[in-house]
Structure formats: C-alpha cells, structure tokens
Scaffold this motif. Structure first.
Motif, PDB file in Angstrom:
ATOM      1  N   PHE A 298       0.831  -1.195   0.000  1.00 52.52           N
ATOM      2  CA  PHE A 298       0.000   0.000   0.000  1.00 52.52           C
ATOM      3  C   PHE A 298       0.874   1.256   0.000  1.00 52.52           C
ATOM      4  CE2 PHE A 298      -2.749  -3.213   1.834  1.00 52.52           C
ATOM      5  CZ  PHE A 298      -3.994  -2.934   1.278  1.00 52.52           C
ATOM      6  N   GLU A 299       0.437   2.254  -0.761  1.00 56.06           N
ATOM      7  CA  GLU A 299       1.078   3.565  -0.763  1.00 56.06           C
ATOM      8  C   GLU A 299      -0.010   4.626  -0.801  1.00 56.06           C
ATOM      9  OE1 GLU A 299       3.706   3.837  -4.063  1.00 56.06           O
ATOM     10  OE2 GLU A 299       5.115   2.340  -3.300  1.00 56.06           O
ATOM     11  N   GLY A 300       0.213   5.726  -0.054  1.00 59.91           N
ATOM     12  CA  GLY A 300      -0.797   6.772  -0.059  1.00 59.91           C
ATOM     13  C   GLY A 300      -0.391   7.983   0.740  1.00 59.91           C
ATOM     14  N   ASP A 301      -1.394   8.655   1.311  1.00 62.61           N
ATOM     15  CA  ASP A 301      -1.193   9.948   1.968  1.00 62.61           C
ATOM     16  C   ASP A 301      -1.473   9.863   3.459  1.00 62.61           C
ATOM     17  OD1 ASP A 301      -0.674  11.184  -0.523  1.00 62.61           O
ATOM     18  OD2 ASP A 301      -2.825  11.330  -0.889  1.00 62.61           O
ATOM     19  N   ALA A 302      -0.770  10.695   4.207  1.00 58.33           N
ATOM     20  CA  ALA A 302      -1.020  10.897   5.635  1.00 58.33           C
ATOM     21  C   ALA A 302      -1.260  12.383   5.868  1.00 58.33           C
ATOM     22  CB  ALA A 302       0.165  10.406   6.460  1.00 58.33           C
ATOM     23  N   THR A 303      -2.296  12.704   6.604  1.00 56.81           N
ATOM     24  CA  THR A 303      -2.589  14.109   6.914  1.00 56.81           C
ATOM     25  C   THR A 303      -2.895  14.247   8.395  1.00 56.81           C
ATOM     26  OG1 THR A 303      -4.932  13.822   6.380  1.00 56.81           O
ATOM     27  CG2 THR A 303      -3.490  14.597   4.606  1.00 56.81           C
ATOM     28  N   VAL A 304      -2.462  15.349   8.978  1.00 54.45           N
ATOM     29  CA  VAL A 304      -2.806  15.705  10.354  1.00 54.45           C
ATOM     30  C   VAL A 304      -3.435  17.089  10.312  1.00 54.45           C
ATOM     31  CG1 VAL A 304      -1.948  16.208  12.665  1.00 54.45           C
ATOM     32  CG2 VAL A 304      -0.951  14.319  11.349  1.00 54.45           C
ATOM     33  N   THR A 305      -4.667  17.205  10.786  1.00 52.46           N
ATOM     34  CA  THR A 305      -5.368  18.491  10.783  1.00 52.46           C
ATOM     35  C   THR A 305      -5.598  18.939  12.222  1.00 52.46           C
ATOM     36  OG1 THR A 305      -7.515  17.367  10.693  1.00 52.46           O
ATOM     37  CG2 THR A 305      -6.521  18.004   8.602  1.00 52.46           C
ATOM     38  N   GLY A 306      -5.433  20.251  12.445  1.00 47.41           N
ATOM     39  CA  GLY A 306      -5.729  20.822  13.750  1.00 47.41           C
ATOM     40  C   GLY A 306      -4.636  20.672  14.778  1.00 47.41           C
ATOM     41  N   ALA A 307      -3.361  20.544  14.347  1.00 41.81           N
ATOM     42  CA  ALA A 307      -2.253  20.497  15.305  1.00 41.81           C
ATOM     43  C   ALA A 307      -2.015  21.894  15.887  1.00 41.81           C
ATOM     44  CB  ALA A 307      -0.990  19.982  14.624  1.00 41.81           C
ATOM     45  N   LEU A 308      -1.254  21.945  16.980  1.00 44.56           N
ATOM     46  CA  LEU A 308      -0.942  23.196  17.666  1.00 44.56           C
ATOM     47  C   LEU A 308      -2.200  24.013  17.945  1.00 44.56           C
ATOM     48  CD1 LEU A 308       2.429  24.453  16.116  1.00 44.56           C
ATOM     49  CD2 LEU A 308       1.985  23.699  18.462  1.00 44.56           C
ATOM     50  N   GLY A 309      -3.153  23.342  18.584  1.00 48.66           N
ATOM     51  CA  GLY A 309      -4.377  24.029  18.970  1.00 48.66           C
ATOM     52  C   GLY A 309      -5.253  24.422  17.815  1.00 48.66           C
ATOM     53  N   GLY A 310      -5.159  23.690  16.716  1.00 47.10           N
ATOM     54  CA  GLY A 310      -5.993  23.965  15.553  1.00 47.10           C
ATOM     55  C   GLY A 310      -5.387  24.931  14.558  1.00 47.10           C
ATOM     56  N   THR A 311      -4.118  25.313  14.753  1.00 44.40           N
ATOM     57  CA  THR A 311      -3.505  26.318  13.875  1.00 44.40           C
ATOM     58  C   THR A 311      -2.646  25.725  12.771  1.00 44.40           C
ATOM     59  OG1 THR A 311      -1.554  26.518  15.301  1.00 44.40           O
ATOM     60  CG2 THR A 311      -3.447  27.947  15.787  1.00 44.40           C
ATOM     61  N   THR A 312      -2.350  24.413  12.843  1.00 46.02           N
ATOM     62  CA  THR A 312      -1.381  23.824  11.919  1.00 46.02           C
ATOM     63  C   THR A 312      -1.905  22.520  11.335  1.00 46.02           C
ATOM     64  OG1 THR A 312       0.448  24.767  13.176  1.00 46.02           O
ATOM     65  CG2 THR A 312       0.982  22.962  11.683  1.00 46.02           C
ATOM     66  N   ASN A 313      -1.724  22.374  10.024  1.00 48.74           N
ATOM     67  CA  ASN A 313      -2.019  21.120   9.339  1.00 48.74           C
ATOM     68  C   ASN A 313      -0.729  20.562   8.753  1.00 48.74           C
ATOM     69  OD1 ASN A 313      -4.758  21.500   9.885  1.00 48.74           O
ATOM     70  ND2 ASN A 313      -5.105  22.552   7.932  1.00 48.74           N
ATOM     71  N   LEU A 314      -0.596  19.255   8.771  1.00 51.00           N
ATOM     72  CA  LEU A 314       0.595  18.591   8.259  1.00 51.00           C
ATOM     73  C   LEU A 314       0.206  17.595   7.179  1.00 51.00           C
ATOM     74  CD1 LEU A 314       2.303  17.796  11.696  1.00 51.00           C
ATOM     75  CD2 LEU A 314       2.787  19.739  10.189  1.00 51.00           C
ATOM     76  N   ASP A 315       1.034  17.512   6.138  1.00 50.11           N
ATOM     77  CA  ASP A 315       0.835  16.541   5.072  1.00 50.11           C
ATOM     78  C   ASP A 315       1.984  15.549   5.077  1.00 50.11           C
ATOM     79  OD1 ASP A 315      -1.508  17.747   4.085  1.00 50.11           O
ATOM     80  OD2 ASP A 315      -0.301  19.237   3.009  1.00 50.11           O
ATOM     81  N   GLY A 316       1.740  14.385   4.474  1.00 49.80           N
ATOM     82  CA  GLY A 316       2.801  13.396   4.414  1.00 49.80           C
ATOM     83  C   GLY A 316       2.413  12.205   3.557  1.00 49.80           C
ATOM     84  N   THR A 317       3.176  11.138   3.680  1.00 50.76           N
ATOM     85  CA  THR A 317       2.934   9.914   2.925  1.00 50.76           C
ATOM     86  C   THR A 317       2.847   8.739   3.887  1.00 50.76           C
ATOM     87  OG1 THR A 317       5.305   9.536   2.609  1.00 50.76           O
ATOM     88  CG2 THR A 317       4.136  10.787   0.890  1.00 50.76           C
ATOM     89  N   ALA A 318       2.243   7.645   3.405  1.00 49.76           N
ATOM     90  CA  ALA A 318       2.107   6.438   4.214  1.00 49.76           C
ATOM     91  C   ALA A 318       2.285   5.214   3.332  1.00 49.76           C
ATOM     92  CB  ALA A 318       0.741   6.394   4.893  1.00 49.76           C
ATOM     93  N   THR A 319       2.957   4.194   3.850  1.00 45.47           N
ATOM     94  CA  THR A 319       3.100   2.914   3.170  1.00 45.47           C
ATOM     95  C   THR A 319       2.804   1.783   4.146  1.00 45.47           C
ATOM     96  OG1 THR A 319       5.469   2.740   3.670  1.00 45.47           O
ATOM     97  CG2 THR A 319       4.854   3.823   1.599  1.00 45.47           C
ATOM     98  N   MET A 320       2.361   0.653   3.616  1.00 45.25           N
ATOM     99  CA  MET A 320       2.022  -0.485   4.474  1.00 45.25           C
ATOM    100  C   MET A 320       2.000  -1.756   3.648  1.00 45.25           C
ATOM    101  SD  MET A 320      -1.486  -1.152   6.690  1.00 45.25           S
ATOM    102  CE  MET A 320      -2.490  -1.432   5.217  1.00 45.25           C
ATOM    103  N   ILE A 361       5.128   6.172   8.145  1.00 43.56           N
ATOM    104  CA  ILE A 361       4.542   7.484   7.881  1.00 43.56           C
ATOM    105  C   ILE A 361       5.643   8.541   7.853  1.00 43.56           C
ATOM    106  CG2 ILE A 361       2.997   9.268   8.781  1.00 43.56           C
ATOM    107  CD1 ILE A 361       1.391   7.018  10.063  1.00 43.56           C
ATOM    108  N   THR A 362       5.590   9.403   6.848  1.00 46.08           N
ATOM    109  CA  THR A 362       6.459  10.575   6.779  1.00 46.08           C
ATOM    110  C   THR A 362       5.597  11.824   6.835  1.00 46.08           C
ATOM    111  OG1 THR A 362       8.146   9.437   5.473  1.00 46.08           O
ATOM    112  CG2 THR A 362       8.161  11.835   5.419  1.00 46.08           C
ATOM    113  N   LEU A 363       5.821  12.672   7.840  1.00 44.56           N
ATOM    114  CA  LEU A 363       5.142  13.960   7.937  1.00 44.56           C
ATOM    115  C   LEU A 363       6.125  15.056   7.540  1.00 44.56           C
ATOM    116  CD1 LEU A 363       3.155  13.587  11.293  1.00 44.56           C
ATOM    117  CD2 LEU A 363       2.274  13.385   8.957  1.00 44.56           C
ATOM    118  N   TYR A 364       5.680  15.961   6.672  1.00 48.79           N
ATOM    119  CA  TYR A 364       6.553  17.018   6.156  1.00 48.79           C
ATOM    120  C   TYR A 364       6.423  18.293   7.011  1.00 48.79           C
ATOM    121  CZ  TYR A 364       6.352  13.957   2.056  1.00 48.79           C
ATOM    122  OH  TYR A 364       6.404  12.879   1.211  1.00 48.79           O
ATOM    123  N   ASP A 365       7.552  18.955   7.187  1.00 49.11           N
ATOM    124  CA  ASP A 365       7.594  20.285   7.819  1.00 49.11           C
ATOM    125  C   ASP A 365       6.951  20.303   9.208  1.00 49.11           C
ATOM    126  OD1 ASP A 365       8.841  21.355   5.523  1.00 49.11           O
ATOM    127  OD2 ASP A 365       6.891  21.629   4.559  1.00 49.11           O
TER     128      ASP A 365
END
Length: 498
Positions: A298-320, A361-365
C-alpha cells in the motif's frame, strides 16, 4: 469465428467488470456473499456453484453453465457496532480527557457492493468466464469527537478491502469430475483515522521545561505513542529506561486535539482460485476450493489536521504491507430430489499470515523538526478460523425457487490484540431468498440477510487498547468494554442467458 466472438464478448465484459469493481466495497472483515443465489445459501455452494460467481466459490462450477450467461448483482448493507460499559481505569490522572458516554454506537454504515460476471462454454468440455466482486472488505466509521465517542482516541475510521476481476477457465474431465482455475486481479484500499487526545496534566508536566517544542524529538514521540508499551510510572520511559517526558509533553502539546487520517491503495495485486467438483452419483456432489494469499504493498497519503491548537495542518505519505489471507472451502451437497438440495460447507481462513500491521509514515515540515519518518505498529497475532455453513435450495415450480442459509463465522481477533479499528466478534449469519425464472432468457434472484454477534464480546485484556490509552493519559491504563455488531443486507441479481 465462434471462439473469436466469444473472446470479443469476454473482453467487453471484462472492461465493464473492472469499472464495476473500482467502486465496490463490503461491510465486514470478510465477504458476506457474492450474488443473491449464493448469499441466500450462506455461501454453502462449493459443491454446486452453478452460476458465474463460481469464479470465486469454485471455478470448476462454471462447467455447469450451458449457454453464454451475463449476471449483474448488487448487495446493500446497513451495519452498526454498539459499545457498552466503556471504561478506562488509570493509576494517574484523567484531567483534560473527555470521559464521554459509557454506551455509544458507530455511525450507520450504508454500503453498496456491486458485482457482475460473464461465462460461456467454448467447447463441450471448456468454459471460460470472468467475474468482478469484493472478496474481502471492512468499513467502520465512528464520531470523531471523543466527548461523543471516547474510542476516537484509538480510531474513528477503519477501511480495508479488495476488489477483484477474475478470468477463469473450467474443464469437464468427465461426466462426474470438473476442475477450474482463475487468476484474481485486484486492487486494495486501506484507510484509518484517529483523534489525538492527552490529559492536561500530561501537557503541563514540569519536566518539560518552559518551551516544550524546543527539545522535541518528533520521531521519538510518534514511535512511542503508537508502538511501545509504557513503563509502570507516571511519566513514560523508553525500552532502556530513559525518561521521555520532555518529548511526550512537547508531542502532546503539538498533537493534542488533532486528527490524523491515512489513505493508501495497492493499485494492482493478484492471487489464484483453484477448484474441483466431483459428483460420483446423482444424489451427491463434492466440491473443494483454494483461494490464494494476496500480497500487497500500500502507498498513499497521511494528513494531520488541527495540530498546535488547531492552527497547523501537516501533510505526508504512508506505506504499508498487509496481505489478504488464503482460504480453503469444502462442501458436500445432497440432492434429496429433483427439487430439493442441501449443502454443508466449511471455510478455513489463514488469518495468521499477518503478525502485525505496520504503517511507515512521513510527515513534512513538522514545527522545529522538518520531515519526520516513523513506523506505527499494531500487533495482530490473529488466529486461523473455520466457518460452518448450511444452505438449502428448493425448486417449488418451473418459475420459482426458494433458498435459505445459516453460517457460524468466528472472529479471528483474540482479546489480547482487540482494538477499535477491528471491533470484530463471533457472528451468526441468517439468509433467505427466492428466484424467479421470468422466461428462458431472464431470471431475477433476491436475498435478505441478517448478521448478528453471537453475544456481546467482553474485552478487558487488550494490549492494543491499554497501551494506546496509557499514552493518552500519561499513566498506565486499563480499558474494558463490551461490543456487538448488527448487519442487515438485501440484494438483487439479474441474469440474462444468450
């Protein structure tokens, strides 16, 4: 010319089947049935798979098809999981953790699962066919808000499934013996989602220092909050006994309240279906089917929404890598008369092929860290299962037939690795159906299905659940709950004989 026309028809059907399969889905860890005729008999058809979905149930059964046949089918499922007496006991504090209700339910999951197939004899001995269907699938969705769904801190979505197109060849060795083989060409999907949540005391622990993110190692945080077991202390330690308090407090500050979603696909995989059917006398038929293991990447995307009290979103990739299991299904059908037949089947599934589920999982920035790569792990240690099936078919008149079935399908998930991503239980399957032969070309079959847990499942010793909530509380925690699943299904199949 006859063979050429057959090939052209087959290619058209194959293309249409691929389009159908691309949108297919299913409701539980394993298929609940393919085609109304088979589903109405609880899948107990390995000894007499006499329709185009023999490509799945027993490829040898295609030799029972006497004329070119096209079948289109769909199943509609309404499924729900109910949780009772949810409780998290901890030696630490639960400050800042929304306790939520003790009893709660999953979202109502309305799922449409289409399938189709085409088969035709090429010679007196050889039949070719192709079918598109969903051999494995599961979709579970919950509320994302921990105050409504306290299990959201583990998972609020789990989707895992495969759709397949299976070209199949069957050969009639003699009047009594047939064999068949198919190549199952598939596409698999995997999705998961969770809400990060940590106690207020955990986030404000004095050992973190004034600027929590200053010394934060995001890689350590991601790994430790998803993989490893907490030491028996109020602050976490790694395997060597080194305090991880600073990293954990900083990580909790960064991720608390954020939602993580993983979406990955394996765009092409394959396996083999092999079957044999033997009818020594008119009153008795035997069938045996092997459905092979499917290796996946499997290959695809990883996302985190609402980090740092809702001020930051993170994008990344995921494999399994998480393979689909192999199965062996055997059946015996007794033809009591030219109207009534009864079949008993057993289906063995090798769920133990996957010791664990590991997502890289790789999260960018990531703030203060740049790109961060870590592997999240979930122990599985699932057990092989044997399901028992019984199906009955009665040809009341030339136009109308009636079917019924029952199956007992045990869960492969042991208590030690139970989690809210796979809240599986032992279950009973009940089904009834009927067929209407409108004329010599058109036939319609319908089925009604009910699946329910054999009883509420009690979980109180799950390492997966305990470790996850120990990390949420920042202290050793123990999770107890009961759950059960309920599913209603209805389907219709239309068959046209050329």
């Amino acid at each position: 010319m006859k063979v050429e026309r057959m090939v052209k028809k087959g290619l058209v059907i194959l293309a249409a089947a691929m389009l159908t399969a691309s949108s297919a889905n299913a409701a539980n860890v394993e298929t609940m049935g393919i085609g109304s005729m088979n589903t109405a008999q609880a899948g107990a058809v390995a000894a007499h798979a006499d329709n185009v979905f023999a490509a799945y149930y027993n490829p040898a059964g295609l030799t029972l098809i006497e004329k070119p046949t096209l079948t289109v089918s769909t199943m509609f499922y309404d499924a729900q999981i109910k949780v009772y007496d949810w409780n998290v006991a901890t030696t630490g504090t639960n400050d800042g953790i929304a306790s939520g209700p003790m009893d709660f339910e999953s979202d109502e999951m309305a799922i449409l699962s289409p399938s189709m197939g085409f088969a035709m004899p090429v010679t007196d001995k050889i039949t070719l066919g192709v079918a598109a269907y969903t051999p494995y699938g599961m979709t579970v969705t919950w509320d994302k808000d921990p105050s409504v769904n306290p299990a959201a801190a583990y998972a609020w979505e789990s989707t895992y499934g495969r759709v397949a197109v299976t070209p199949t060849l069957a050969y009639e060795v003699s009047d009594k013996l047939s064999v068949g083989v198919g190549v199952s060409l598939g596409r698999s999907i995997s999705e998961a989602g969770k809400t990060f949540e940590y106690s207020d005391k955990f986030k404000t622990d004095g050992s973190a220092g004034g600027n929590a993110l200053a010394g934060f190692n995001a890689g350590t945080f991601i790994a430790e909050t998803t993989d490893l077991t907490f030491a028996q202390a109020t602050t976490p330690y790694d395997a060597e006994g080194n305090s991880l308090a600073s990293d954990f407090v900083a990580g909790a500050t960064l991720f608390d309240g954020a939602q993580m979603k993983l979406e990955a696909t394996d765009d092409f995989n394959y396996s083999f279906n092999v079957g044999v059917m033997y009818r020594p006398i008119e009153q008795l038929s035997f069938g045996l089917t092997y459905r092979g293991r499917t290796e996946t990447e499997f290959e695809g995307d990883a996302t985190v929404t609402g980090a740092l009290g809702g001020t930051t979103n993170l994008d990344g990739t995921a494999t399994m890598e998480y393979d689909h299991p192999e199965q062996v299904q055997g059946g015996i059908r007794w033809f009591a008369s030219n109207k009534l037949s009864v079949e008993a089947d057993v289906t063995w599934t090798r769920w133990s092929i996957n010791d664990g589920q590991y997502e890289t999982i790789t999260l960018y920035d990531v703030p203060g860290q740049g790109d961060v790569t870590q592997t999240m792990g979930h122990p599985r240690d699932w057990e092989d299962t044997t399901a028992y099936r019984l199906g009955i078919s009665y040809q009341a008149t030339d136009a109308f037939s009636f079917r019924a079935g029952y199956a007992y399908d045990p869960s492969p998930v042991p208590e030690e690795t139970f989690d809210m991503g796979w809240p599986d239980t032992d279950r009973n399957l009940y089904s009834v159906g009927m067929g209407w032969q409108i004329n010599e070309r058109w036939m319609i079959d319908a089925v009604l299905q009910h699946i329910i847990s054999t009883s509420k499942r009690l979980t109180e010793n799950s390492h997966n659940m305990d470790d996850n909530y120990s990390k949420a509380y920042g202290a050793p925690a123990s999770v107890t709950l009961e759950d059960e699943g309920i599913l209603w299904g209805a389907g219709m199949t239309v068959t046209y004989t050329f």
